[in-house]
Design an enzyme around this catalytic site. Sequence first.
Site, PDB file in Angstrom:
ATOM      1  N   ASP A   4      15.439  33.357 -19.598  1.00 17.08           N
ATOM      2  CA  ASP A   4      16.699  32.966 -19.429  1.00 17.08           C
ATOM      3  C   ASP A   4      16.662  31.337 -18.698  1.00 17.08           C
ATOM      4  O   ASP A   4      15.823  31.283 -18.065  1.00 17.08           O
ATOM      5  CB  ASP A   4      17.437  33.907 -18.865  1.00 17.08           C
TER       6      ASP A   4
ATOM      7  N   GLU B 250      16.836  36.347 -14.662  1.00 17.50           N
ATOM      8  CA  GLU B 250      16.428  35.683 -13.309  1.00 17.50           C
ATOM      9  C   GLU B 250      17.238  34.757 -12.852  1.00 17.50           C
ATOM     10  O   GLU B 250      17.404  34.497 -11.654  1.00 17.50           O
ATOM     11  CB  GLU B 250      14.871  34.836 -13.520  1.00 17.50           C
TER      12      GLU B 250
HETATM   13 ZN   LIG Z   1      12.500  30.139 -13.058  1.00 18.46          ZN
END
Ligand SMILES: [Zn+2]
Length: 396
Positions: free
Chosen positions: A76, A141
Site C-alpha cells: 500500500d 502499513e
Molecule cells: Zn513504508
Amino acid sequence: MTLPTDPVANLSALIRCPSVTPEEAGALTALEKMLAPLGATVERPIFRDGGTPDVENLYARLGEGGPHLMFAGHTDVVPPGDEGAWRHPPFAAEVADGAMFGRGAVDMKGGIACFVAALGRYVDAHGAPRGSVSFLVTGDEEGPAVNGTVKLLEWARERGETWDAALVGEPTNREMLGDMIKIGRRGSLSGRITVRGRQGHVAYPHLADNPVRGLLAFAEALLQPPFDEGTSDFPPSNLELTSIDVGNPAVNVIPARATAAFNVRFNDLWETETLQAEIHQRLDRAAAGENRYRQERPDPVDFDIEWRDRPSPAFLTRNERLVKTLAAAVGAVTGRRPELSTSGGTSDARFIKDYCPVVEFGLVGQTMHMVDERVALEDLETLTRIYTRFLDDWFA
Ligand SMILES: [Zn+2]
C-alpha cells in the site's frame, strides 16, 4: 516461465497499481505473478475489524525446510496528493533522467521489486534455496495498520510458520545506498494529563484552585531529571510536551481544568510498563509535594492520566549473524560501511521482533511520501545486488 530478475520491470508493474491504503488495486496480484515462476505458494488472507476497512494481505513461501528467512513489506502507498503537481503521473512508472517516478517508488514497492529480483537471480544461479524464503506483505502499513502485519504474523503462526530471521525492505538510507541499516527502534509512549481545579475570580485566588499551577509542576517533573543518559546503541530517552490546553477565553477567571499531552521516545533501558510507572511516580510526587507553583495548599493536585494510542516497545536486534551478513553484503556491493542505527520513527519491525530477529534495509528515503517520489534506476540495481549477495551468504 521467466524468472523476475529485473527490478525495474518488477517495480513498474507494482507502481501501475494505484494501491492507496486500503485498496489492493492489483498490486498483490502483480506480486503474485512475479512469485509464480519461483515456485512459491501464495496465499492472500483478508482481515477485518470493526470500524476499519477490510484489507487484503499476502503470504508466500518458497521452500519447506529451514533456515527460514522472511522478507517483510507493504504494497500500500500514501495518497499522491495533487496529481497535477507531479512532473510524471504518480501511477505511470515513467522513467526520466535515470529515475522511475511514482508513488511507492521508494516506500516501498521499490524494496519489494528488488528483493523479488534478488530471489529470482539467486534461484537462477543456485536453484531453490537450501531452506525457505517467505514474503510477508501487507496492504495496511500506511493506514490504520490494524488489518496488516500484526494479524498476518498471528495468522501465519497459527498455521505453524516459524522464522529464523526477517529483513524489512523499508527505505533506511538518508542520502546514499549503504548509509544505514536499522537494527532496532526506540519505543513510543503517549499520554494526556488532566488536572482538575476549582474555577473562580482571579482577584480571589484563595477561593479557587488554579489547575494551571498543578500542570506547570507536572511539566517540570516530567522534563527533569532526564529519564536516562542513553546507551551505546540508543540516544537518551526523550519526552516532548506536545500540547498544553486550558481553553479559557476570559482574562478574569481561574479555569476549572487544564490538560497536557506528551510523547516519549524511549530506549531499551525501559519497558512500556516501567516507563509508565516512572511517570506515575514523578506525577504523584509533584502532586503531593511542595513546589513553587502551588500557593499554601495542603491538598494534593487532583489529576488523572490517560495513556493514548498503542504504546510500542523499544527493541534491539542482537543477532550477530543476521546483522553482520547484511552489513557485509552492503559493504561488498557499495564499498560503504553502513551505520547500524536505531533512529527514526516506528515501523512494522516492532511487531516482527516478537517472532524472530529483524533488521531493516531498503532504498534511499529522500522522496518518500513526497510529490515526484522517485528512485534512481541505478539504486534499484544496486539494492538488488545487495539483497542477492545477502541471500547467497545467509543460505551458504
Ligand atoms: Zn513504508
